[in-house]
Design an enzyme around this catalytic site. Structure first.
Site, PDB file in Angstrom:
ATOM      1  CG  ASP A  67      -0.262  -0.461   2.499  1.00 57.61           C
ATOM      2  OD1 ASP A  67       0.958  -0.274   2.637  1.00 57.61           O
ATOM      3  OD2 ASP A  67      -0.961  -1.016   3.372  1.00 57.61           O
ATOM      4  CG  ASN A 134      -8.975  -1.510  12.103  1.00 60.54           C
ATOM      5  OD1 ASN A 134      -8.072  -2.177  11.603  1.00 60.54           O
ATOM      6  ND2 ASN A 134      -9.451  -0.410  11.534  1.00 60.54           N
ATOM      7  CG  HIS A 136      -5.917  -2.349   8.902  1.00 63.13           C
ATOM      8  ND1 HIS A 136      -6.037  -1.232   9.696  1.00 63.13           N
ATOM      9  CD2 HIS A 136      -4.584  -2.460   8.645  1.00 63.13           C
ATOM     10  CE1 HIS A 136      -4.845  -0.706   9.903  1.00 63.13           C
ATOM     11  NE2 HIS A 136      -3.952  -1.435   9.283  1.00 63.13           N
TER      12      HIS A 136
END
Length: 243
Positions: A67, A134, A136
């Site tokens: 990313d 969370n 991800h």
């Protein structure tokens, strides 16, 4: 999943390094999927040290990063392009043309399509992952479809807070609010997935990933359906596991 519980972050990084080095020696032209963030920093240090001392070569390796923040230029000190070069690429013998990182600039739809095609043509022999608090993986936030390929995504508040604390001196306003990320479908196409998670703040996500239901509300849970996953966690990250 092959779950490896170690004492601390250093041991987790050492174990991950052994796996990466073994692959590169066995397959000098391996495709490595790489990650950024705080988790792989020590792993990259070990790779650089080993290259310097033992001359392990990366000249034929191809790398594909997960990313990149959207809206940051390559030379921005918090861009993932800058991160990867500072922590790894400039210290090993990898060829510049063999390094692939999503673009945080330009036409977002074209960039996503281009990177997705690149990934389709170059299956990763191993994909390194961290784990968000969370749940991800990459920047695939809770609620992201398991079918996604490379895409643009708005970051959740929890991710922005985590990244502000780790890399932006706590300044929430300085953290980009969106990113381009390899999709969950792309990640699952990798032959081997190597995930590292350390610290108590990752314990709940680790428990959900390993023992919870497979749900898009915890993206990492999809790894339960991959045939070859190695999870390296320290004692704190493993503290909520019951099995």
């Amino acid at each position: 999943m092959n779950i490896i519980v170690v004492k601390n972050y250093e041991e987790a990084s050492q174990k991950a390094f052994e796996i990466i080095k073994s692959l590169v020696i066995e397959k000098p032209d391996a495709n490595l999927g790489l990650a950024t963030g705080s988790t792989p920093i020590r792993l990259y240090e070990l790779m650089c040290e080993d290259h310097r001392v033992n001359k392990t070569s990366y000249k034929d390796v191809n790398t594909f990063n997960l990313d990149e923040y959207y809206g940051l230029k390559h030379d921005h000190p918090q861009s993932y392009y800058h991160f990867m070069h500072e922590h790894l690429f400039k210290h090993i013998d990898i060829k510049k043309e063999n390094v692939h990182i999503p673009s945080g600039e330009g036409h977002i739809e074209e960039d996503c399509k281009r990177y997705n095609q690149l990934l389709s043509n170059n299956k990763r022999d191993i994909q390194l992952l961290g784990l968000g608090s969370n749940g991800h993986i990459g920047f695939n936030e809770p609620g992201t479809s398991f079918d996604t390929s490379t895409h643009y995504i708005a970051l959740k508040e929890s991710t922005i807070k985590d990244n502000a604390a780790l890399f932006f001196n706590g300044d929430l306003d300085a953290v980009p609010k969106s990113a381009i990320t390899m999709g969950i479908h792309n990640i699952m196409e990798s032959k081997h997935i190597l995930l590292i998670a350390c610290g108590k703040r990752k314990a709940e996500a680790v428990k959900g990933m390993i023992e919870g239901e497979v749900t898009e509300e915890l993206p990492a849970s999809i790894l339960q359906r991959h045939p070859h996953v190695t999870v390296i966690i320290d004692e704190e990250a493993a503290s909520l596991l019951t099995k």
